[in-house]
Design a protein around this motif. Structure first.
Motif, PDB file in Angstrom:
ATOM      1  N   LEU A   1       0.664  -1.248   0.120  1.00 27.92           N
ATOM      2  CA  LEU A   1      -0.207  -0.248  -0.194  1.00 27.92           C
ATOM      3  C   LEU A   1       1.098   1.051   0.122  1.00 27.92           C
TER       4      LEU A   1
ATOM      5  N   LYS B   1      -3.363   4.204  -2.727  1.00 25.73           N
ATOM      6  CA  LYS B   1      -2.945   3.146  -3.499  1.00 25.73           C
ATOM      7  C   LYS B   1      -2.929   1.736  -3.563  1.00 25.73           C
ATOM      8  N   GLU B   2      -2.822   0.680  -3.837  1.00 26.24           N
ATOM      9  CA  GLU B   2      -2.292  -0.880  -4.273  1.00 26.24           C
ATOM     10  C   GLU B   2      -1.468  -1.126  -5.215  1.00 26.24           C
ATOM     11  N   GLN B   3       0.036  -1.536  -5.201  1.00 21.34           N
ATOM     12  CA  GLN B   3       0.429  -1.966  -5.606  1.00 21.34           C
ATOM     13  C   GLN B   3       1.008  -3.544  -5.792  1.00 21.34           C
TER      14      GLN B   3
ATOM     15  N   LEU C   1      10.003  -0.932  -6.687  1.00 20.41           N
ATOM     16  CA  LEU C   1       8.379  -0.980  -6.827  1.00 20.41           C
ATOM     17  C   LEU C   1       7.836   0.011  -6.783  1.00 20.41           C
ATOM     18  N   LEU C   2       7.183  -0.349  -4.947  1.00 21.49           N
ATOM     19  CA  LEU C   2       6.181   0.365  -4.785  1.00 21.49           C
ATOM     20  C   LEU C   2       6.338   2.145  -4.999  1.00 21.49           C
TER      21      LEU C   2
ATOM     22  N   SER D   1       6.049   2.505  -8.958  1.00 17.07           N
ATOM     23  CA  SER D   1       4.928   3.062  -9.364  1.00 17.07           C
ATOM     24  C   SER D   1       4.588   4.768  -8.400  1.00 17.07           C
ATOM     25  N   GLN D   2       4.341   4.314  -7.385  1.00 12.94           N
ATOM     26  CA  GLN D   2       3.273   5.927  -6.746  1.00 12.94           C
ATOM     27  C   GLN D   2       4.003   6.975  -6.430  1.00 12.94           C
TER      28      GLN D   2
ATOM     29  N   ILE E   1       7.902   5.852   4.862  1.00 19.31           N
ATOM     30  CA  ILE E   1       6.767   5.178   5.460  1.00 19.31           C
ATOM     31  C   ILE E   1       7.341   4.928   6.820  1.00 19.31           C
TER      32      ILE E   1
END
Lengths: 236, 236
Positions: A71, A76-78, B149-150, B153-154, B235
DNA sequence: CGCTTAATTGAACATACTCAAAATTTGTGG
DNA sequence: CCACAAATTTTGAGTATGTTCAATTAAGCG
């Protein structure tokens, strides 16, 4: 809603799953695993374990499909990995002794066994051949993760969504009618490809219009796989 | 340009690298590794191995810094991992028997040893404790890869670049003057964060103006680490 | 000193995101 | 089985982030 159900699965010695990592174990080792085994039924959407929690053992999918996702801070989820029947879940956290770094959610009704940390670690310590298969497994997962990293970092949404469909096909297979044997929401599809719901919807709709796939209610039928591969622009 | 130089490094039994995975081995095992060992000097920018090639063994960084990166179809690079003194390279390809899935390039003049596949596999088969450390290593790498990756991606470019600086600091350390002990081009910085050169330049320049870092010629000085952490929006 | 590579800056542009609103589907209880 | 609520899907429009492209300046190196 019933959240979880104790169920009966055969002991590991009699498990019919072919491609499981535990297949190489001796009957005695499998029995040791079974002693502490618990089996549960998970309804579609239920969570197997949450990011941040600490593991008491590891999970083995007796039958079912699971997504492992992280998360982001905007909620938003990956999706970082997908797992199906015979595969194990949450082994990384057990191996490292750390908390789960991702959340596992079942994508359809599933039967999942739970094996104790201790019996797993014991086998790992005593059976080097088993350690080597875990190494193989981790290697594959790492390879996939790094390849996904490149995709998300450099490929446009359309290519990523095409590849997502192909990955789902490889992983979970098609039925006799060339339909993906799994129902996902558009949001979940987007969470795998790393795009928003809206982008997922528009792109999947494009594929439909281009006759690459056909949307049959909730199911996706593959109509032109070579074209899909071309769209996905897969290198290796 | 001299591309490679045979050099002399101490045998593995006398290697001083503390955080190496080989530290747990017995002297006998280390000697077996040393028998087939070759050591080479790599000049900044030289390639240790190329994506697509097959491994003859694995590499161990005696002293130096290396980036492991993948090439997208537009020729853009994405760094998937960084490695420093004491770390091993290319072990995934050896473990899986596949070709290299990424290219390793030295970031500064480095001394790198080469160990034969066979001696590595032999130890792996015979020494379960060693297998378990390889498992730990793979687990860490996988965790990092999924977390990256997260991020890609975000997170927006600014956050990713801030985090990149922090990762470089953690991995390679700062000198007495709080300067990053490594010189990277803006493009390489961008390749780690997953952004273009121009974005890297503009963002690093912003950090400079905001007094988070100071650009001292080719070196980056860390002036306000807490603020950098805040910008990175980390985080866990 | 000249040449190549790297850094910088500006402007235009595109992809995919955000936001909002409507339509459709699904699930649930009466 | 229907009605209502909730969730999902769909569509449109505006927008932002970061990319691309081009041109200039600076730095590194033989």
């Amino acid at each position: 809603m019933i959240r979880k159900n104790k169920i009966d699965t055969p002991p590991c010695t009699e498990c019919k799953n072919k491609n499981s990592i535990f297949c190489i174990l001796s009957d005695e080792e499998k029995e040791n695993l079974s002693v502490s085994k618990g089996s549960n039924f998970y309804q579609k959407g239920q969570v197997v374990f949450y990011e941040g929690n600490y593991p008491h053992g590891l999970f083995c999918i007796h039958k079912g499909k699971v997504k492992i996702s992280k998360l982001g801070d905007e909620g938003k989820e990956q999706v970082v990995r997908l797992a199906g029947t015979g595969e194990i879940l949450g082994y990384r956290a057990v191996l490292s002794g750390e908390s789960y770094k991702a959340t596992a959610t079942v994508l359809e009704d599933s039967y999942i066994c739970h094996l104790s940390k201790d019996s797993f670690n014991k086998i790992l310590e005593e059976n080097n051949v088993f350690s080597l298969s875990i190494i193989k497994l981790l290697s594959q997962d790492l390879k996939n993760s790094e390849s996904q990293l490149l995709n998300i970092s450099q490929k446009p949404a359309r290519e990523r969504l095409a590849e997502t469909l192909l990955i789902l096909k490889e992983k979970f297979g098609l039925d006799e009618d060339n339909q993906l044997d799994l129902v996902l929401t558009r949001r979940e599809l987007g969470d795998i490809a790393g795009v928003t719901v809206e982008t997922a919807i528009r792109t999947i709709s494009d594929f439909n219009k281009e006759n690459v796939i056909a949307i049959k209610g909730k199911k996706i039928q593959f109509k032109n796989i070579p074209k899909l591969i071309k769209i996905a622009n897969i290198i290796d």
